[in-house]
Design a protein around this motif. Sequence first.
Motif, PDB file in Angstrom:
ATOM      1  N   ILE A  24      36.178  31.122  46.179  1.00 27.51           N
ATOM      2  CA  ILE A  24      36.765  31.139  44.830  1.00 27.51           C
ATOM      3  C   ILE A  24      35.650  31.471  43.842  1.00 27.51           C
ATOM      4  O   ILE A  24      35.193  30.631  43.069  1.00 27.51           O
ATOM      5  CB  ILE A  24      37.458  29.798  44.500  1.00 27.51           C
ATOM      6  CG1 ILE A  24      38.346  29.367  45.656  1.00 27.51           C
ATOM      7  CG2 ILE A  24      38.283  29.927  43.203  1.00 27.51           C
ATOM      8  CD1 ILE A  24      39.409  30.364  46.049  1.00 27.51           C
ATOM      9  N   TRP A  25      35.201  32.719  43.909  1.00 27.92           N
ATOM     10  CA  TRP A  25      34.110  33.225  43.083  1.00 27.92           C
ATOM     11  C   TRP A  25      34.195  34.747  43.094  1.00 27.92           C
ATOM     12  O   TRP A  25      34.744  35.325  44.024  1.00 27.92           O
ATOM     13  CB  TRP A  25      32.747  32.746  43.595  1.00 27.92           C
ATOM     14  CG  TRP A  25      32.413  33.241  44.979  1.00 27.92           C
ATOM     15  CD1 TRP A  25      32.757  32.675  46.181  1.00 27.92           C
ATOM     16  CD2 TRP A  25      31.693  34.442  45.304  1.00 27.92           C
ATOM     17  NE1 TRP A  25      32.303  33.425  47.230  1.00 27.92           N
ATOM     18  CE2 TRP A  25      31.635  34.513  46.728  1.00 27.92           C
ATOM     19  CE3 TRP A  25      31.093  35.456  44.557  1.00 27.92           C
ATOM     20  CZ2 TRP A  25      31.017  35.570  47.397  1.00 27.92           C
ATOM     21  CZ3 TRP A  25      30.463  36.496  45.229  1.00 27.92           C
ATOM     22  CH2 TRP A  25      30.432  36.559  46.631  1.00 27.92           C
ATOM     23  N   PRO A  26      33.688  35.470  42.118  1.00 24.75           N
ATOM     24  CA  PRO A  26      33.222  34.940  40.824  1.00 24.75           C
ATOM     25  C   PRO A  26      34.382  34.920  39.831  1.00 24.75           C
ATOM     26  O   PRO A  26      35.307  35.719  39.929  1.00 24.75           O
ATOM     27  CB  PRO A  26      32.178  35.989  40.415  1.00 24.75           C
ATOM     28  CG  PRO A  26      32.732  37.280  40.976  1.00 24.75           C
ATOM     29  CD  PRO A  26      33.451  36.911  42.252  1.00 24.75           C
ATOM     30  N   GLY A  27      34.356  34.026  38.892  1.00 29.97           N
ATOM     31  CA  GLY A  27      35.359  34.001  37.834  1.00 29.97           C
ATOM     32  C   GLY A  27      36.629  33.291  38.239  1.00 29.97           C
ATOM     33  O   GLY A  27      36.624  32.338  39.026  1.00 29.97           O
ATOM     34  N   VAL A  28      37.765  33.782  37.690  1.00 26.73           N
ATOM     35  CA  VAL A  28      39.057  33.132  37.876  1.00 26.73           C
ATOM     36  C   VAL A  28      40.092  34.147  38.345  1.00 26.73           C
ATOM     37  O   VAL A  28      39.900  35.357  38.239  1.00 26.73           O
ATOM     38  CB  VAL A  28      39.540  32.466  36.572  1.00 26.73           C
ATOM     39  CG1 VAL A  28      38.545  31.432  36.081  1.00 26.73           C
ATOM     40  CG2 VAL A  28      39.802  33.513  35.483  1.00 26.73           C
ATOM     41  N   PHE A  29      41.199  33.642  38.879  1.00 26.31           N
ATOM     42  CA  PHE A  29      42.276  34.507  39.353  1.00 26.31           C
ATOM     43  C   PHE A  29      43.060  35.088  38.176  1.00 26.31           C
ATOM     44  O   PHE A  29      43.509  34.351  37.297  1.00 26.31           O
ATOM     45  CB  PHE A  29      43.236  33.725  40.249  1.00 26.31           C
ATOM     46  CG  PHE A  29      42.663  33.386  41.590  1.00 26.31           C
ATOM     47  CD1 PHE A  29      42.518  34.354  42.564  1.00 26.31           C
ATOM     48  CD2 PHE A  29      42.258  32.088  41.871  1.00 26.31           C
ATOM     49  CE1 PHE A  29      41.980  34.046  43.806  1.00 26.31           C
ATOM     50  CE2 PHE A  29      41.728  31.761  43.102  1.00 26.31           C
ATOM     51  CZ  PHE A  29      41.583  32.749  44.080  1.00 26.31           C
ATOM     52  N   GLU A  30      43.232  36.394  38.177  1.00 20.81           N
ATOM     53  CA  GLU A  30      44.144  37.053  37.253  1.00 20.81           C
ATOM     54  C   GLU A  30      45.426  37.388  38.008  1.00 20.81           C
ATOM     55  O   GLU A  30      45.457  37.342  39.258  1.00 20.81           O
ATOM     56  CB  GLU A  30      43.485  38.286  36.650  1.00 20.81           C
ATOM     57  CG  GLU A  30      42.305  37.920  35.757  1.00 20.81           C
ATOM     58  CD  GLU A  30      41.870  39.063  34.844  1.00 20.81           C
ATOM     59  OE1 GLU A  30      42.031  40.238  35.241  1.00 20.81           O
ATOM     60  OE2 GLU A  30      41.367  38.772  33.745  1.00 20.81           O
ATOM     61  N   PRO A  31      46.507  37.728  37.304  1.00 16.84           N
ATOM     62  CA  PRO A  31      47.793  37.921  37.983  1.00 16.84           C
ATOM     63  C   PRO A  31      47.795  38.996  39.062  1.00 16.84           C
ATOM     64  O   PRO A  31      48.606  38.931  39.991  1.00 16.84           O
ATOM     65  CB  PRO A  31      48.728  38.298  36.824  1.00 16.84           C
ATOM     66  CG  PRO A  31      48.137  37.628  35.631  1.00 16.84           C
ATOM     67  CD  PRO A  31      46.659  37.731  35.832  1.00 16.84           C
ATOM     68  N   ASP A  32      46.897  39.974  38.963  1.00 15.87           N
ATOM     69  CA  ASP A  32      46.903  41.060  39.948  1.00 15.87           C
ATOM     70  C   ASP A  32      45.882  40.883  41.064  1.00 15.87           C
ATOM     71  O   ASP A  32      45.656  41.800  41.852  1.00 15.87           O
ATOM     72  CB  ASP A  32      46.679  42.406  39.250  1.00 15.87           C
ATOM     73  CG  ASP A  32      45.285  42.530  38.638  1.00 15.87           C
ATOM     74  OD1 ASP A  32      44.597  41.497  38.495  1.00 15.87           O
ATOM     75  OD2 ASP A  32      44.895  43.668  38.307  1.00 15.87           O
ATOM     76  N   VAL A  33      45.255  39.710  41.154  1.00 12.84           N
ATOM     77  CA  VAL A  33      44.313  39.457  42.242  1.00 12.84           C
ATOM     78  C   VAL A  33      45.088  39.198  43.527  1.00 12.84           C
ATOM     79  O   VAL A  33      46.028  38.401  43.558  1.00 12.84           O
ATOM     80  CB  VAL A  33      43.391  38.266  41.912  1.00 12.84           C
ATOM     81  CG1 VAL A  33      42.551  37.885  43.130  1.00 12.84           C
ATOM     82  CG2 VAL A  33      42.469  38.616  40.747  1.00 12.84           C
ATOM     83  N   VAL A  34      44.683  39.857  44.597  1.00  8.94           N
ATOM     84  CA  VAL A  34      45.402  39.779  45.865  1.00  8.94           C
ATOM     85  C   VAL A  34      45.112  38.468  46.599  1.00  8.94           C
ATOM     86  O   VAL A  34      45.952  37.954  47.329  1.00  8.94           O
ATOM     87  CB  VAL A  34      45.036  40.987  46.756  1.00  8.94           C
ATOM     88  CG1 VAL A  34      45.691  40.880  48.125  1.00  8.94           C
ATOM     89  CG2 VAL A  34      45.452  42.283  46.062  1.00  8.94           C
ATOM     90  N   GLY A  35      43.927  37.888  46.402  1.00  9.66           N
ATOM     91  CA  GLY A  35      43.531  36.703  47.148  1.00  9.66           C
ATOM     92  C   GLY A  35      44.022  35.401  46.553  1.00  9.66           C
ATOM     93  O   GLY A  35      44.808  35.370  45.595  1.00  9.66           O
TER      94      GLY A  35
END
Length: 514
Positions: free
Chosen positions: A92-103
């Motif tokens: 869970i790096w780097p940063g934060v999940f955005e809506p289009d992140v696959v993971g």
Amino acid sequence: MDLKITFIILMPLLGVVLCSKDPEKPNIVIMFADDLGYGDLQAYGHPTSHTPNLNNLAKNGLLFTQFYVSSPVCSPSRASLLTGRYQTRSGIWPGVFEPDVVGGLPLNETTVAEILHPRGYHTAIVGKWHLGVGKDNMYLPPNQGFDEYYGIPYSHDMCPCEICFYPNETCLNDCKDDFTSCPVFDGLNIVEQPADLVTLHEKYVNRSVHIIADNAARGQPFFLYYAFQHTHHPKYAGKQFRNSTIRGPFGDALAELDDGVGRVMKQLEDSGVLENTLVLFTSDNGPSLRWENIGGNAGLLKCGKGTTYEGGQRVPAIASWKGRITPGRTVELTSALDILPTICSIVGVPLPSVTMDGVDISSVLFNGGKSPRESFFYYPTTVRPEYGIYAVRYKQYKAHYYTQGSANSDENNHDKDCRPSTKRAAHDPPLLYDLHQDPSEQYDLSNDTNYASIIDQINQVKAKFEETMVFGDSQMANHSPYVEPCCNGPCDPFPECCKCTQSEKKDIHLRFIP
């Protein structure tokens, strides 16, 4: 997101229902605020915040003065809360999940919900998830040990926002217009898109009190993780709380959050489960300083969200369990990482067979004793393996190996160290502060020869820890619009076409990856 923290842990009243007679199966409620700073609550010294319910919780509970989350932003700190492990191990790096992140949070990680569910607990999350959606909903809470999920899967600024305050007042901060509108999930179904922020608080509270009442009536132990969207930007509040405080939009949002805390606590009492309920309230990271007076407050701590200074990762925290936890305050070093191991200890469940970064802090909660935690490691927002740890706390001392400002601070911040224009700087020897004497990190001791041995000790602690750190593959690496939640997709024009009302209760349709 990026504690915003608050959270509560609660347990059922002995002798009221059959399950509550079993001391190994207490109810557990965690309430987690979003972007709530160390200086934002009345109990921590803010003179104009209106938080009577949190004041009462602090009066009857244990107030932590040195409680840390594992990251200065939201997705990583939420991952570590639920797993007891530094976010770097989970990818869970780097940063934060955005809506289009696959993971998302890897399914082989063990969450608090996955520990409690096999022991007969009803496990539920209400509110912000922010640990990924993924193809076919694979990372949503129902696939991470939760029986019940109602909420938005990420921060509410990660979608278009128009109305934030009753009556029909526009949002005061920027939102992202290039993603689909914020969806409200019930389980794996989208029941509302876009989310109505003006009525969101009532929906969250109503679901939370229903979970408590229903499980208490059935005699089933429960784990409720109530993850507020408050007080992340854009600030929002409904009819009852708009213009209700003298602190302005932030104060109104905080007052609405406080209302949720009070109503959860009242339902626990009304359902007869309060005296066997452990309560822990905290925040996911320090305050966003980007919006100046509309943002939060870190009190006497330096900087805020996004930085590895104290204001970014030391957060308010209150634990309460009537008859079990003695009211007061503690200066013991503790962390959200310690929640999972402590719950395992209380419930009598072995720890997962993985490297665990949290420790059991039952001695602090129940005996007014010492914390087994002697050290804490600060990772930045944009973690990179070649830099690794930015700072280390060992006992009362903190050493900064790297420092950097943050986009979550205003360019005109009075402290230039906090500003986004302040680039990463390496320090050799590391900057050194005595946090018991200098929590504001104002007086560097690194050039004082009297502290040379302390720096040597911290270097050894850091090296020993880094030997155990294996970075998981980044879950943030891949993006695709095909994983953005859309209640009636695939449709055109995307993403504007993704809209449905709560009454329609349509099944979720993701624009699946080909």
